[in-house]
Design a protein around this motif. Structure first.
Motif, PDB file in Angstrom:
ATOM      1  N   UNK A 316      46.725  45.743  33.916  1.00  0.00           N
ATOM      2  CA  UNK A 316      45.848  46.859  34.800  1.00  0.00           C
ATOM      3  C   UNK A 316      45.431  46.037  35.926  1.00  0.00           C
ATOM      4  N   UNK A 317      45.742  46.829  36.893  1.00  0.00           N
ATOM      5  CA  UNK A 317      45.143  46.525  38.619  1.00  0.00           C
ATOM      6  C   UNK A 317      43.898  47.247  38.620  1.00  0.00           C
ATOM      7  N   UNK A 343      35.997  43.624  39.866  1.00  0.00           N
ATOM      8  CA  UNK A 343      36.655  43.431  41.276  1.00  0.00           C
ATOM      9  C   UNK A 343      37.761  42.612  41.438  1.00  0.00           C
ATOM     10  N   UNK A 344      38.786  42.460  40.039  1.00  0.00           N
ATOM     11  CA  UNK A 344      39.909  41.827  40.088  1.00  0.00           C
ATOM     12  C   UNK A 344      40.854  42.487  39.572  1.00  0.00           C
ATOM     13  N   UNK A 345      42.068  42.083  39.035  1.00  0.00           N
ATOM     14  CA  UNK A 345      43.098  42.655  38.517  1.00  0.00           C
ATOM     15  C   UNK A 345      43.758  41.564  37.474  1.00  0.00           C
ATOM     16  N   UNK A 361      46.957  35.964  34.647  1.00  0.00           N
ATOM     17  CA  UNK A 361      45.659  35.480  35.667  1.00  0.00           C
ATOM     18  C   UNK A 361      44.894  36.844  35.747  1.00  0.00           C
ATOM     19  N   UNK A 362      43.595  36.469  35.906  1.00  0.00           N
ATOM     20  CA  UNK A 362      42.606  37.253  36.877  1.00  0.00           C
ATOM     21  C   UNK A 362      42.782  36.977  38.238  1.00  0.00           C
ATOM     22  N   UNK A 363      43.428  37.856  39.010  1.00  0.00           N
ATOM     23  CA  UNK A 363      43.737  37.202  40.467  1.00  0.00           C
ATOM     24  C   UNK A 363      42.398  36.933  41.261  1.00  0.00           C
ATOM     25  N   UNK A 364      41.478  37.632  41.088  1.00  0.00           N
ATOM     26  CA  UNK A 364      39.941  37.511  41.866  1.00  0.00           C
ATOM     27  C   UNK A 364      38.861  36.854  40.923  1.00  0.00           C
ATOM     28  N   UNK A 365      39.317  36.777  39.555  1.00  0.00           N
ATOM     29  CA  UNK A 365      38.143  36.359  38.847  1.00  0.00           C
ATOM     30  C   UNK A 365      36.886  36.931  39.080  1.00  0.00           C
ATOM     31  N   UNK A 373      40.753  32.912  41.694  1.00  0.00           N
ATOM     32  CA  UNK A 373      41.690  33.396  40.516  1.00  0.00           C
ATOM     33  C   UNK A 373      41.639  32.549  39.322  1.00  0.00           C
ATOM     34  N   UNK A 374      41.802  32.903  38.097  1.00  0.00           N
ATOM     35  CA  UNK A 374      41.841  32.242  37.013  1.00  0.00           C
ATOM     36  C   UNK A 374      43.110  32.590  36.071  1.00  0.00           C
TER      37      UNK A 374
END
Length: 384
Positions: A316-317, A343-345, A361-365, A373-374
């Protein structure tokens, strides 16, 4: 009548006009509906804030701006699309960086136990590398999600990345190689995007070939054909506007091929499309407006991958930060959920060659910034 029920009835009614016999039965089987997941309910969040079914565990592999543990290489910002490649008894996980300018992609090499051996850049100096796809000859196609963007062929095992302009210049999203038909499918992230395939002149060499676009009517199921795109450079006329019979898709995202079928997602209408290549037909594998009864579990559809069991894993985004699972018998359910990162995707889901580790990944963590990112790995009893 409830909107989801009405829309489902409308789609199936249209399918009845388009299909007979076995094809009608296929149309009835989709789109996926709510059901308990094959691994059971999600448990309370673990130390990483991830809710998983019983028997599964998560670990943090890398964080943007920090050295990948065990190496001196700093992980890139905004990790996005990814894939795994077999490497002897170990494997390599490749991940894009969705920033502009900068972009690029990185790779982490693992041993047979899943421990990090090394990490390095495999592409740099590009723009907003979103998703892409692996090839059967062990390269990674990294796609620029910008107007007149390129596909870059990168080499996780060593070698300089190469721009592949013959694959078209448009707002690229994802790619999926089909070794049976010897083509590469491509999605386009525009509200009126198209679904393409690239036919190399020589399979394994993407330097030249033909770019084609899928042509079909406006229905959500039916038959399709392919037509050549006259000018893959996309200038002055965008590739999506060059073939009048081509079918429009609302925001193409992830793409995955297996067993004579290619699936792709469209974020503008929260759909997963299923293209049955042997039959020459297409239909919906999922549409959040057609889930009835109950609340649709999957929203903000984005990257997609599959397992050896035939399950699709759709990230999911946004939404509630889940990876959802669509089974071959057309059920959909959450597989995992990340808490505290609204607030991530979720990006880059990919299985290692053995199918017992899922990277993403979680693009913006937790920060909500591309610098936060994580990248994670989930291990557990994935069904084979």
């Amino acid at each position: 009548m409830e909107r989801r029920t009405f829309l489902r009835s409308s789609v199936l009614g249209a399918s009845a006009l388009a299909f007979t016999g076995s094809l009608w039965q296929e149309a009835l089987a989709a789109p996926a509906q709510n059901a308990p997941g094959p691994y059971g309910p999600l448990l309370a969040a673990d130390a990483n804030g991830i809710q998983l079914p019983a028997g599964f565990t998560s670990t943090v592999i890398a964080r943007s701006g920090q050295p990948v543990p065990g190496t001196s290489y700093r992980w890139h910002p905004a990790p996005d699309g990814g894939a795994c490649f077999a490497d002897g008894s170990g494997w390599i996980y490749v991940s894009n960086s969705e920033v502009d300018p900068g972009g690029g992609a990185s790779a982490i090499r693992f041993d047979s136990a899943g421990s990090v051996l090394s990490a390095a850049s495999i592409l740099s100096g590009t723009r907003q590398n979103c998703a892409g796809g692996a090839t059967p000859w062990n390269t990674w196609l990294s796609c620029e999600e910008v107007s007149l963007g390129y596909v870059y062929e990168t080499y996780p095992f060593g070698g300089a990345a190469v721009r592949r302009p013959a694959m078209g210049r448009f707002k690229h999203e994802a790619a999926a190689a089909d070794p049976v038909r010897k083509v590469v499918y491509l999605t386009e992230d525009e509200t009126n995007g198209r679904f393409y395939r690239f036919i190399p002149n020589t399979w394994g060499d993407l330097s030249s070939g033909r770019l084609q676009v899928l042509c079909a009517g406006s229905a959500t199921s039916g038959t399709f054909t392919w037509a050549d795109v006259p000018d893959p450079d996309g200038s002055p006329t965008a590739t999506r506007n060059q073939v009048s019979a081509s079918k429009s898709f609302n925001g193409g995202e992830g793409c995955y091929y297996a067993d004579d079928t290619v699936w792709f997602t469209t974020k503008g209408d929260n759909r997963v499309w299923q293209v049955n290549l042997a039959a020459g037909t297409y239909e919906l594998a999922y549409d959040d407006s057609l889930v009835s009864p109950g609340t649709p579990p999957l929203t903000g559809v984005d990257n997609v991958t599959g397992s050896s069991s035939g399950d699709l894993y759709v990230a999911e985004d946004g939404g509630n930060m889940e990876i959802c699972l669509i089974t071959p018998d057309d059920t959909v359910s959450p597989f995992l959920r990340i808490n505290g990162q609204s607030s991530s995707e979720i990006t880059g889901p990919a299985f290692n060659p053995a199918g017992d580790r899922l990277y993403f990944s979680s693009q913006r963590g937790t920060s909500g910034s591309s610098s936060g990112g994580i990248t994670y790995c989930v291990t557990g009893p994935f069904r084979g």
